[in-house]
Design a protein around this motif. Structure first.
Motif, mmCIF file in Angstrom:
data_model
loop_
_atom_site.group_PDB
_atom_site.id
_atom_site.type_symbol
_atom_site.label_atom_id
_atom_site.label_comp_id
_atom_site.label_asym_id
_atom_site.label_seq_id
_atom_site.Cartn_x
_atom_site.Cartn_y
_atom_site.Cartn_z
ATOM 1 N N ALA A 1 0.851 -1.192 0.000
ATOM 2 C CA ALA A 1 0.000 0.000 0.000
ATOM 3 C C ALA A 1 0.881 1.234 0.000
ATOM 4 N N THR A 2 0.466 2.242 -0.734
ATOM 5 C CA THR A 2 1.243 3.463 -0.872
ATOM 6 C C THR A 2 0.452 4.675 -0.396
ATOM 7 N N GLY B 1 -2.631 -17.872 -6.350
ATOM 8 C CA GLY B 1 -1.553 -18.836 -6.218
ATOM 9 C C GLY B 1 -0.433 -18.720 -7.227
ATOM 10 N N ALA B 2 -0.461 -17.671 -8.048
ATOM 11 C CA ALA B 2 0.603 -17.493 -9.037
ATOM 12 C C ALA B 2 1.917 -17.124 -8.353
ATOM 13 N N HIS B 3 3.036 -17.521 -8.968
ATOM 14 C CA HIS B 3 4.339 -17.079 -8.466
ATOM 15 C C HIS B 3 4.543 -15.635 -8.893
ATOM 16 N N CYS B 4 4.780 -14.766 -7.927
ATOM 17 C CA CYS B 4 4.922 -13.341 -8.204
ATOM 18 C C CYS B 4 6.266 -12.850 -7.693
ATOM 19 N N ASP B 5 6.838 -11.917 -8.429
ATOM 20 C CA ASP B 5 8.047 -11.265 -7.951
ATOM 21 C C ASP B 5 7.874 -9.754 -8.057
ATOM 22 N N ALA B 6 8.934 -9.019 -7.812
ATOM 23 C CA ALA B 6 8.833 -7.556 -7.768
ATOM 24 C C ALA B 6 8.480 -6.952 -9.115
ATOM 25 N N ASN B 7 8.619 -7.721 -10.200
ATOM 26 C CA ASN B 7 8.327 -7.207 -11.531
ATOM 27 C C ASN B 7 6.985 -7.669 -12.086
ATOM 28 N N THR B 8 6.228 -8.436 -11.301
ATOM 29 C CA THR B 8 4.916 -8.881 -11.752
ATOM 30 C C THR B 8 3.992 -7.675 -11.921
ATOM 31 N N PRO B 9 3.246 -7.583 -13.032
ATOM 32 C CA PRO B 9 2.303 -6.463 -13.205
ATOM 33 C C PRO B 9 1.321 -6.376 -12.036
ATOM 34 N N LEU B 10 0.885 -5.153 -11.746
ATOM 35 C CA LEU B 10 0.084 -4.886 -10.552
ATOM 36 C C LEU B 10 -1.348 -4.493 -10.900
ATOM 37 N N ASP B 11 -2.275 -4.919 -10.058
ATOM 38 C CA ASP B 11 -3.634 -4.388 -10.062
ATOM 39 C C ASP B 11 -3.720 -3.381 -8.912
ATOM 40 N N VAL B 12 -4.033 -2.128 -9.221
ATOM 41 C CA VAL B 12 -4.020 -1.053 -8.234
ATOM 42 C C VAL B 12 -5.446 -0.598 -7.945
ATOM 43 N N THR B 13 -5.772 -0.501 -6.664
ATOM 44 C CA THR B 13 -7.075 -0.019 -6.217
ATOM 45 C C THR B 13 -6.886 1.257 -5.410
ATOM 46 N N THR B 14 -7.584 2.332 -5.770
ATOM 47 C CA THR B 14 -7.528 3.578 -5.006
ATOM 48 C C THR B 14 -8.539 3.504 -3.870
#
Length: 271
Positions: free
Chosen positions: A66-67, A82-95
């Motif tokens: 969260a930002t 359950g997907a393997h995610c790393d720091a470069n995985t695309p993001l879904d952002v919610t305001t």
């Protein structure tokens, strides 16, 4: 889910990151132990998504975050499926809060009406941010790239700040006082971000133990929303809040205190 049902939610500045040099190295061993136990570490910060992206790469952190004091929450795509995610995985952002343009318009109106003395990020260029924070040029540019908050360097009295806070709240928005800045944001805070993420963890994996760590006023809601909260000591050795109920004091300043808290939780088999 991980072997542990715990999820760690952490502030950055003067908590996981050193107040003076922004280093997390004092917490490196504790972070490694959490990774070995498969305990997610979710950053919850006043920083921007651009700032957090670089740090997540450095930490090899592929977890949600969260930002802007809970104004927005980002989840790597497929993370809760359950997907393997790393720091470069695309993001879904919610305001969760309010758009920055709304916040900036309000603080400008209040300054014009009341004569409050402050310098907002909307008044600053990259050089001004460097001077105020000690960040390098690239990091300062990322700090200016805001979507859901307006930080202010407050240059007026405490009495004026009280008046300003009342006016912001009367307009249906919120103020959080952080370690360096006064943040104007929508009606969403770090506690709301923790609660939002907890619901998604629990929907996917069942109940979690939410552990939260912070050092300043804008962390109060997050620590209160957690099952176990820790105040880490501020640079002068003091604590923002009392140790009572589920909220404790970590023995140590910034990332050293952060590491002490995590080490104690693991030693006592709480996570």
């Amino acid at each position: 889910m991980a072997r542990s049902s715990a999820v760690v939610f952490t502030d950055l500045d003067a908590t996981l990151l050193d107040h003076h040099d922004y280093s997390w190295q004092a917490a490196g061993e504790a972070l490694a132990v959490l990774a070995a136990h498969e305990v997610p570490v979710c950053i919850v910060t006043s920083k921007t998504a651009a700032e957090v992206a670089a740090l997540r790469c450095e930490l090899a952190n592929g977890h949600p975050f969260a930002t802007e004091n809970g104004g927005a929450v980002a989840v790597p795509q497929g993370y809760f499926e359950g997907a393997h995610c790393d720091a470069n995985t695309p993001l879904d952002v919610t305001t969760l809060g309010a758009e920055r343009e709304i916040l900036r318009a309000l603080v400008e109106r209040l300054r014009a009406k009341h004569g409050f003395r402050f310098t907002g990020f909307g008044d600053m260029g990259v050089d001004d941010v460097i001077e105020a924070t000690g960040l390098d040029r690239e990091a300062a540019a990322k700090a200016l790239d805001r979507a859901a908050s307006e930080p202010l360097l407050w240059q007026d009295s405490e009495e004026a700040l009280d008046t300003f806070c009342g006016a912001v709240e009367a307009a249906g928005l919120a103020v959080r006082v952080g370690g360096r800045f006064v943040h104007v944001l929508g009606q969403a805070d770090k506690g709301d971000a923790l609660t939002w993420l907890r619901a998604r963890y629990e929907r996917a994996h069942g109940p979690i133990l939410a552990v939260a760590l912070g050092d300043s006023g804008n962390d109060v809601d997050m620590l209160e929303a957690a099952d176990i909260g820790y105040w880490v000591a501020r640079p002068d050795g003091s604590y923002h809040g009392s140790a009572m109920g589920h909220i404790r004091h970590a023995r140590g300043i910034g990332p050293a205190g952060w590491a002490e808290a995590i080490t104690a939780l693991i030693a006592h088999h709480e996570i």
